[in-house]
Design an enzyme around this catalytic site. Sequence first.
Site, PDB file in Angstrom:
ATOM      1  N   LYS A  67       0.220  12.251  -9.826  1.00 49.26           N
ATOM      2  CA  LYS A  67       1.485  12.775  -9.287  1.00 49.26           C
ATOM      3  C   LYS A  67       2.356  13.459 -10.342  1.00 49.26           C
ATOM      4  CE  LYS A  67       1.911   9.715  -5.308  1.00 49.26           C
ATOM      5  NZ  LYS A  67       2.740   8.740  -4.594  1.00 49.26           N
ATOM      6  N   ASP A  94       7.762  11.531  -1.025  1.00 47.49           N
ATOM      7  CA  ASP A  94       7.863  10.059  -1.076  1.00 47.49           C
ATOM      8  C   ASP A  94       9.320   9.607  -0.982  1.00 47.49           C
ATOM      9  OD1 ASP A  94       5.180   9.435  -1.245  1.00 47.49           O
ATOM     10  OD2 ASP A  94       5.133   9.500  -3.425  1.00 47.49           O
ATOM     11  N   GLY A 140       8.114   1.950 -11.849  1.00 49.88           N
ATOM     12  CA  GLY A 140       7.088   2.990 -11.920  1.00 49.88           C
ATOM     13  C   GLY A 140       7.514   4.229 -11.145  1.00 49.88           C
ATOM     14  N   ASN A 170      13.037  -5.284 -13.096  1.00 51.62           N
ATOM     15  CA  ASN A 170      11.627  -5.082 -13.443  1.00 51.62           C
ATOM     16  C   ASN A 170      11.103  -6.172 -14.356  1.00 51.62           C
ATOM     17  OD1 ASN A 170       9.275  -3.446 -13.162  1.00 51.62           O
ATOM     18  ND2 ASN A 170       9.501  -2.843 -15.314  1.00 51.62           N
ATOM     19  N   PRO A 205      11.154  -5.383 -19.446  1.00 51.64           N
ATOM     20  CA  PRO A 205      12.539  -4.915 -19.614  1.00 51.64           C
ATOM     21  C   PRO A 205      12.636  -3.491 -20.139  1.00 51.64           C
ATOM     22  CG  PRO A 205      12.277  -7.126 -20.499  1.00 51.64           C
ATOM     23  CD  PRO A 205      10.910  -6.667 -20.118  1.00 51.64           C
TER      24      PRO A 205
HETATM   25  P1  NAP Z   1       3.345   2.193 -10.982  1.00 52.25           P
HETATM   26  O1  NAP Z   1       3.901   3.452 -11.482  1.00 52.25           O
HETATM   27  O2  NAP Z   1       2.113   1.615 -11.602  1.00 52.25           O
HETATM   28  O3  NAP Z   1       4.521   1.078 -11.073  1.00 52.25           O
HETATM   29  C1  NAP Z   1       4.302  -0.234 -10.651  1.00 52.25           C
HETATM   30  C2  NAP Z   1       5.502  -1.107 -11.000  1.00 52.25           C
HETATM   31  O4  NAP Z   1       5.238  -2.385 -10.448  1.00 52.25           O
HETATM   32  C3  NAP Z   1       5.724  -1.293 -12.499  1.00 52.25           C
HETATM   33  O5  NAP Z   1       7.097  -1.193 -12.778  1.00 52.25           O
HETATM   34  C4  NAP Z   1       5.212  -2.698 -12.760  1.00 52.25           C
HETATM   35  O6  NAP Z   1       6.008  -3.413 -13.698  1.00 52.25           O
HETATM   36  C5  NAP Z   1       5.441  -3.397 -11.447  1.00 52.25           C
HETATM   37  N1  NAP Z   1       4.417  -4.465 -11.290  1.00 52.25           N
HETATM   38  C6  NAP Z   1       3.081  -4.331 -11.225  1.00 52.25           C
HETATM   39  N2  NAP Z   1       2.504  -5.537 -11.078  1.00 52.25           N
HETATM   40  C7  NAP Z   1       3.506  -6.452 -11.090  1.00 52.25           C
HETATM   41  C8  NAP Z   1       3.538  -7.869 -10.984  1.00 52.25           C
HETATM   42  N3  NAP Z   1       2.423  -8.583 -10.836  1.00 52.25           N
HETATM   43  N4  NAP Z   1       4.738  -8.468 -11.003  1.00 52.25           N
HETATM   44  C9  NAP Z   1       5.878  -7.761 -11.141  1.00 52.25           C
HETATM   45  N5  NAP Z   1       5.909  -6.408 -11.259  1.00 52.25           N
HETATM   46  C10 NAP Z   1       4.731  -5.758 -11.222  1.00 52.25           C
HETATM   47  O7  NAP Z   1       3.006   2.277  -9.419  1.00 52.25           O
HETATM   48  P2  NAP Z   1       3.665   3.258  -8.344  1.00 52.25           P
HETATM   49  O8  NAP Z   1       2.986   4.575  -8.390  1.00 52.25           O
HETATM   50  O9  NAP Z   1       5.138   3.204  -8.420  1.00 52.25           O
HETATM   51  O10 NAP Z   1       3.174   2.564  -6.976  1.00 52.25           O
HETATM   52  C11 NAP Z   1       3.644   1.311  -6.606  1.00 52.25           C
HETATM   53  C12 NAP Z   1       3.175   0.953  -5.200  1.00 52.25           C
HETATM   54  O11 NAP Z   1       3.776   1.839  -4.264  1.00 52.25           O
HETATM   55  C13 NAP Z   1       1.666   1.085  -4.995  1.00 52.25           C
HETATM   56  O12 NAP Z   1       1.214  -0.105  -4.375  1.00 52.25           O
HETATM   57  C14 NAP Z   1       1.534   2.261  -4.067  1.00 52.25           C
HETATM   58  O13 NAP Z   1       0.406   2.154  -3.208  1.00 52.25           O
HETATM   59  C15 NAP Z   1       2.820   2.182  -3.274  1.00 52.25           C
HETATM   60  N6  NAP Z   1       3.236   3.445  -2.650  1.00 52.25           N
HETATM   61  C16 NAP Z   1       3.418   3.462  -1.306  1.00 52.25           C
HETATM   62  C17 NAP Z   1       3.815   4.633  -0.687  1.00 52.25           C
HETATM   63  C18 NAP Z   1       4.010   4.654   0.805  1.00 52.25           C
HETATM   64  O14 NAP Z   1       4.021   5.742   1.379  1.00 52.25           O
HETATM   65  N7  NAP Z   1       4.203   3.528   1.456  1.00 52.25           N
HETATM   66  C19 NAP Z   1       4.034   5.792  -1.422  1.00 52.25           C
HETATM   67  C20 NAP Z   1       3.861   5.743  -2.804  1.00 52.25           C
HETATM   68  C21 NAP Z   1       3.465   4.554  -3.416  1.00 52.25           C
HETATM   69  P3  NAP Z   1       5.886  -3.257 -15.275  1.00 52.25           P
HETATM   70  O15 NAP Z   1       6.835  -2.140 -15.600  1.00 52.25           O
HETATM   71  O16 NAP Z   1       6.299  -4.553 -15.777  1.00 52.25           O
HETATM   72  O17 NAP Z   1       4.434  -2.894 -15.555  1.00 52.25           O
END
Ligand code: NAP
Length: 519
Positions: free
Chosen positions: A314, A350, A375, A396, A399
């Site tokens: 993205k 999004d 993220g 988050n 930190p």
């Molecule tokens: P990303 O950039 O990898 O960010 C993920 C975030 O989640 C990070 O800040 C991470 O924290 C935190 N995280 C991961 N595992 C964790 C845990 N076990 N406990 C606490 N925090 C945790 O991912 P992203 O691209 O934002 O996507 C996130 C989710 O959104 C995905 O599941 C994706 O499928 C979903 N999504 C859904 C839609 C929809 O249309 N519904 C659209 C877009 C995305 P840290 O900073 O500590 O690593």
Amino acid sequence: MICIPVMEPTQREALRAAAKSAVLADVIELRMDWIADGDVSELISAARRASAGVKVIVTCRRREEFLLAQENLPALPAKERTGAAKMKLLEKAVLSGADFIDIELAEGARAISRMRSLCHKRPNPARLIVSWHDPFKTPSLNGLKKIFDACVQAGADIVKMVPYARSLSDNAAVLSLMDYAKDQGREIIAMCMGEKGQISRILAPSRGSFLGFAVLPGGRPSAPGQLTLREMRAFQKLLSGRQRFFEPPQGDLHFVLLGNPVRQSLSPLMHQAAFRTMGINASYSAFCVTDLAAAVAGIRAMNIQGASVTIPFKTAVMDFLDEIDADAAAVGAVNTIVNDHGRLIGHNTDWSALMDALREETQLKGKKFIILGAGGTARAAAYGITKEGGRPIIVNRTPEKGRKLADRFDCPFYPLMEIGKVRAFGLINTTPVGMFPDSHSSPVDSSILNGFRIVADVIYNPLKTGLIRDAEAKGCRVVPGLEMFVRQGARQLNLWTGRKAPLAVMRNAVRERLMRHEF
Ligand code: NAP
């Protein structure tokens, strides 16, 4: 070409604005008179890192040549640079690789001549813009021609003339001046300042002005009457006959999803169901991409009309596109590509989809929302909440990442362990915690959910995550991830076809498939 001026009050803010503008515009103008502690080499490098192709103008304007009576301007640095300091700064800009140096006619023949020699001495010479501004009025055409001649005589490679329009006829004088420059084979940048001068800003690029100026939405105009980048691009398209007000694509259409992995994606199912209902003969296929540059080249070569972009591309995909919509640039991610007659334009649906889904349940203005995660999706959520007039609070696990995002949106940050202390109207989970097959996990303890009126999750598999179930049990209003997912798809379809998408059909297609998976 369109130029965005960068005129932030500090070096830190200017670095951010330069990088952002460099991605969107053909040219950026570093207004060193505003950037109080500005390091011009560092700013040029930041722009080049953001976009290798962007051109950079450096200028340090005299105060009397622009209006102080504008709204929205940052506080001017207390001291204006002296003539000698300005020359030193411009010399540094030449040595740091600026493409253009803009010096005012009022700086005098000696200073201009010195700057011209320096610009032309470089192996790849910088071009000298000699500029003149009148913030109060527009002289007659004859008067304008005399000033133009003086700029040429002083040694201009390009002449820039920007007077203030008091009446619509002032625009006509400036547009005629462009014909005068053209007759002499000279390059000119010309337009009028002020509300009444907007028409000259719109027409100038198509009448031969070397540059048009625009401002980012929410950005600071460098002169009154400046249009936003989006407005300028729309007018350019219209004037060049490339504007589609609504020209539905004809014949068989092809759309793709670029991601890695894509095997589990429900986008093909959802979009194909929508195309069938809309009576559009279109294919939508998922591609597991390993070489992003080649995939985007393929979209161009095969005339694919549009694409969805998903994890992990993205942000990376932005480097391969011709234009990035302002919202997508602000979010820093593209999930949709529109092929507009060979020009690939990046959008982000999004953030708007999440806001659409939340707005079904509540008004957002003035309300505080905890955003869990830091993220890409958290950034989209924070951007949307801010744009809707709400107040994001970032929470988050890590930190440093959380603080960085909070700084970006100038909002509070709390570590995940302290979430119990935070009071807010709503909670939005953007972490992957609770996603299939880990369907019973929740990112927060259910005991803290009493405090929220509304809880949203971006995860749509399972349809009801642990968080959504806990929130329902506590009596909160809920927004499951499916609602965001189908809306981001519906907005994509709207961008590709200009038509309203069948939301209910799309929702049912995805829901049915997920229910079969779950049970
Ligand atoms: P990303 O950039 O990898 O960010 C993920 C975030 O989640 C990070 O800040 C991470 O924290 C935190 N995280 C991961 N595992 C964790 C845990 N076990 N406990 C606490 N925090 C945790 O991912 P992203 O691209 O934002 O996507 C996130 C989710 O959104 C995905 O599941 C994706 O499928 C979903 N999504 C859904 C839609 C929809 O249309 N519904 C659209 C877009 C995305 P840290 O900073 O500590 O690593």
